[in-house]
Scaffold this motif. Structure first.
Motif, mmCIF file in Angstrom:
data_model
loop_
_atom_site.group_PDB
_atom_site.id
_atom_site.type_symbol
_atom_site.label_atom_id
_atom_site.label_comp_id
_atom_site.label_asym_id
_atom_site.label_seq_id
_atom_site.Cartn_x
_atom_site.Cartn_y
_atom_site.Cartn_z
ATOM 1 N N GLU A 48 0.860 -1.186 0.000
ATOM 2 C CA GLU A 48 0.000 0.000 0.000
ATOM 3 C C GLU A 48 0.894 1.234 0.000
ATOM 4 N N LEU A 49 0.490 2.264 -0.733
ATOM 5 C CA LEU A 49 1.311 3.465 -0.854
ATOM 6 C C LEU A 49 0.694 4.645 -0.113
ATOM 7 N N LEU A 50 1.530 5.315 0.646
ATOM 8 C CA LEU A 50 1.168 6.572 1.293
ATOM 9 C C LEU A 50 1.613 7.705 0.378
ATOM 10 N N PRO A 51 0.746 8.685 0.094
ATOM 11 C CA PRO A 51 1.168 9.791 -0.780
ATOM 12 C C PRO A 51 2.335 10.568 -0.169
ATOM 13 N N SER A 52 3.290 10.941 -1.006
ATOM 14 C CA SER A 52 4.399 11.774 -0.547
ATOM 15 C C SER A 52 3.895 13.201 -0.347
ATOM 16 N N VAL A 53 4.590 13.960 0.499
ATOM 17 C CA VAL A 53 4.158 15.315 0.866
ATOM 18 C C VAL A 53 5.352 16.262 0.779
ATOM 19 N N PRO A 54 5.225 17.369 0.066
ATOM 20 C CA PRO A 54 6.319 18.353 0.010
ATOM 21 C C PRO A 54 6.671 18.838 1.417
ATOM 22 N N GLY A 55 7.969 18.990 1.663
ATOM 23 C CA GLY A 55 8.420 19.474 2.958
ATOM 24 C C GLY A 55 8.618 18.396 4.000
ATOM 25 N N LEU A 56 8.319 17.141 3.646
ATOM 26 C CA LEU A 56 8.531 16.020 4.571
ATOM 27 C C LEU A 56 9.475 15.012 3.911
ATOM 28 N N PRO A 57 10.771 15.305 3.918
ATOM 29 C CA PRO A 57 11.736 14.482 3.178
ATOM 30 C C PRO A 57 11.891 13.062 3.702
ATOM 31 N N ASP A 58 11.575 12.838 4.994
ATOM 32 C CA ASP A 58 11.754 11.511 5.576
ATOM 33 C C ASP A 58 10.471 10.697 5.632
ATOM 34 N N LEU A 59 9.407 11.189 5.009
ATOM 35 C CA LEU A 59 8.140 10.456 5.018
ATOM 36 C C LEU A 59 8.286 9.093 4.353
ATOM 37 N N LEU A 68 2.214 -1.701 14.244
ATOM 38 C CA LEU A 68 0.904 -2.313 14.090
ATOM 39 C C LEU A 68 0.875 -3.643 14.827
ATOM 40 N N VAL A 69 -0.072 -3.774 15.745
ATOM 41 C CA VAL A 69 -0.272 -5.014 16.494
ATOM 42 C C VAL A 69 -1.728 -5.408 16.309
ATOM 43 N N ASP A 70 -1.949 -6.471 15.536
ATOM 44 C CA ASP A 70 -3.297 -6.860 15.128
ATOM 45 C C ASP A 70 -3.938 -5.679 14.406
ATOM 46 N N ASN A 71 -5.056 -5.160 14.917
ATOM 47 C CA ASN A 71 -5.727 -4.042 14.252
ATOM 48 C C ASN A 71 -5.435 -2.706 14.933
ATOM 49 N N GLU A 113 8.231 1.041 14.280
ATOM 50 C CA GLU A 113 8.929 -0.176 13.891
ATOM 51 C C GLU A 113 10.422 0.057 13.705
ATOM 52 N N GLY A 114 10.838 1.308 13.706
ATOM 53 C CA GLY A 114 12.270 1.575 13.730
ATOM 54 C C GLY A 114 12.899 1.064 15.009
ATOM 55 N N ASP A 115 12.123 1.106 16.101
ATOM 56 C CA ASP A 115 12.631 0.705 17.409
ATOM 57 C C ASP A 115 11.841 -0.430 18.048
ATOM 58 N N ALA A 116 10.939 -1.060 17.320
ATOM 59 C CA ALA A 116 10.148 -2.159 17.882
ATOM 60 C C ALA A 116 9.968 -3.234 16.827
ATOM 61 N N LEU A 117 10.470 -4.435 17.109
ATOM 62 C CA LEU A 117 10.446 -5.524 16.136
ATOM 63 C C LEU A 117 9.986 -6.820 16.786
ATOM 64 N N LEU A 254 12.298 1.661 4.714
ATOM 65 C CA LEU A 254 11.387 2.117 3.673
ATOM 66 C C LEU A 254 10.072 1.351 3.651
ATOM 67 N N ALA A 255 9.847 0.476 4.624
ATOM 68 C CA ALA A 255 8.627 -0.331 4.621
ATOM 69 C C ALA A 255 8.118 -0.569 6.037
ATOM 70 N N LEU A 256 6.806 -0.484 6.190
ATOM 71 C CA LEU A 256 6.141 -0.785 7.463
ATOM 72 C C LEU A 256 5.244 -2.008 7.243
ATOM 73 N N PHE A 257 5.357 -3.006 8.094
ATOM 74 C CA PHE A 257 4.549 -4.222 7.934
ATOM 75 C C PHE A 257 3.118 -3.974 8.382
ATOM 76 N N LEU A 258 2.181 -4.350 7.520
ATOM 77 C CA LEU A 258 0.762 -4.284 7.857
ATOM 78 C C LEU A 258 0.216 -5.632 8.298
ATOM 79 N N ASP A 259 0.906 -6.688 7.948
ATOM 80 C CA ASP A 259 0.488 -8.038 8.313
ATOM 81 C C ASP A 259 1.705 -8.787 8.837
ATOM 82 N N ARG A 260 1.865 -8.763 10.143
ATOM 83 C CA ARG A 260 3.057 -9.372 10.743
ATOM 84 C C ARG A 260 3.107 -10.871 10.523
ATOM 85 N N GLU A 261 1.950 -11.535 10.535
ATOM 86 C CA GLU A 261 1.940 -12.987 10.388
ATOM 87 C C GLU A 261 2.465 -13.424 9.028
#
Length: 263
Positions: A48-59, A68-71, A113-117, A254-261
């Motif tokens: 799934e893609l999140l739209p990029s936003v001007p002025g937020l270089p690290d988005l 994300l934990v379950d829902n 998720e940068g600091d929680a795995l 560059l990626a966030l898991f939406l479905d850990r299982e």
């Protein structure tokens, strides 16, 4: 994931970032596209893609959005104000898709998720440089599971996902010197099979890899870990993220898991 349309080095909030060593956005876009196509076309991952936003270089570093934990999406509270404006965009995305959204109470700092795995059903969380130990206790209460706290010892490895790569329950790759002695012991006690990463490859962000089943998407030029993983039965896919490394990021950032299982 989020296309790096507005990515660049416009501030310095970790040792990797240097405004005098600017990233080449054209190359960064090309490297991101290769990663995206590898995930979606070769590995058949739904992205799934999140739209990029001007002025937020690290988005584009969506791993830092939250956890994300379950829902339940636990939104980040960033240490540096430069990234605070990302939060509404992340939370809005999850709210529009009917996820439950929560945030740790102020002033607890937590960078997702940068600091929680997860390694299997165990949740590991790093602290010191970006997230706080206090946040781990609050996170455990919120998600209803224990959190194994790991103290990071080297500012060059400021997030947990720069030095720990869970592969499957009971197995992970890690860079030992990024952790305090007590946290090294904790890792050895809780993860039976650990693959140590050399300093040279750790600084290539070898641990900042995306794991999808038996496939591992990792930075190129990390031959020792690549060989170790291949011998352990993993399918290794190497990518270049040199332009993102200038900001202290790699494939996993560059990626966030939406479905850990699914991992």
């Amino acid at each position: 994931m989020c296309r790096p349309d507005h990515y660049g080095i416009y501030y310095e909030i970790n040792p990797w970032m240097d405004r005098n060593r600017q990233a080449d956005r054209t190359v960064a876009l090309r490297q991101w596209e290769v990663l995206y196509q590898l995930l979606t076309e070769t590995l058949r991952v739904q992205v799934e893609l999140l739209p990029s936003v001007p002025g937020l270089p690290d988005l584009c570093f969506t791993a830092n959005a939250g956890l994300l934990v379950d829902n339940l999406f636990v939104s980040s509270r960033f240490r540096y104000r430069e990234r605070e404006a990302e939060v509404p965009h992340f939370t809005q995305w999850f709210l529009e898709r009917n996820y439950r959204v929560a945030c740790l109470p102020e002033p607890a700092l937590f960078e997702g998720e940068g600091d929680a795995l997860f390694c299997g059903d165990r949740l590991f969380a790093g602290y010191r440089f970006r997230s706080e130990l206090q946040a781990h206790h609050l996170l455990a209460e919120l998600v209803g599971m224990p959190v194994h706290s790991l103290e990071l010892a080297d500012p060059w490895f400021y997030h947990l996902d720069t030095c720990l790569c869970p592969l499957q329950p009971g197995r992970a790759a890690y860079y030992p010197d990024a952790f305090s002695p007590a946290s090294q012991r904790l890792l050895k006690e809780t993860i039976p099979e650990l693959f140590p990463v050399t300093e040279v490859e750790a600084r290539r962000f070898a641990c900042n890899a995306i794991v999808v089943g038996q496939a591992v998407v990792m930075n190129a030029d990390c031959p020792h870990l690549a060989r170790t993983l291949a011998e352990a039965g993993y399918q290794v896919h190497e990518v270049e993220t040199t332009e993102f490394l200038k900001a202290g990021g790699g494939p996993k950032c560059l990626a966030l898991f939406l479905d850990r299982e699914a991992t």
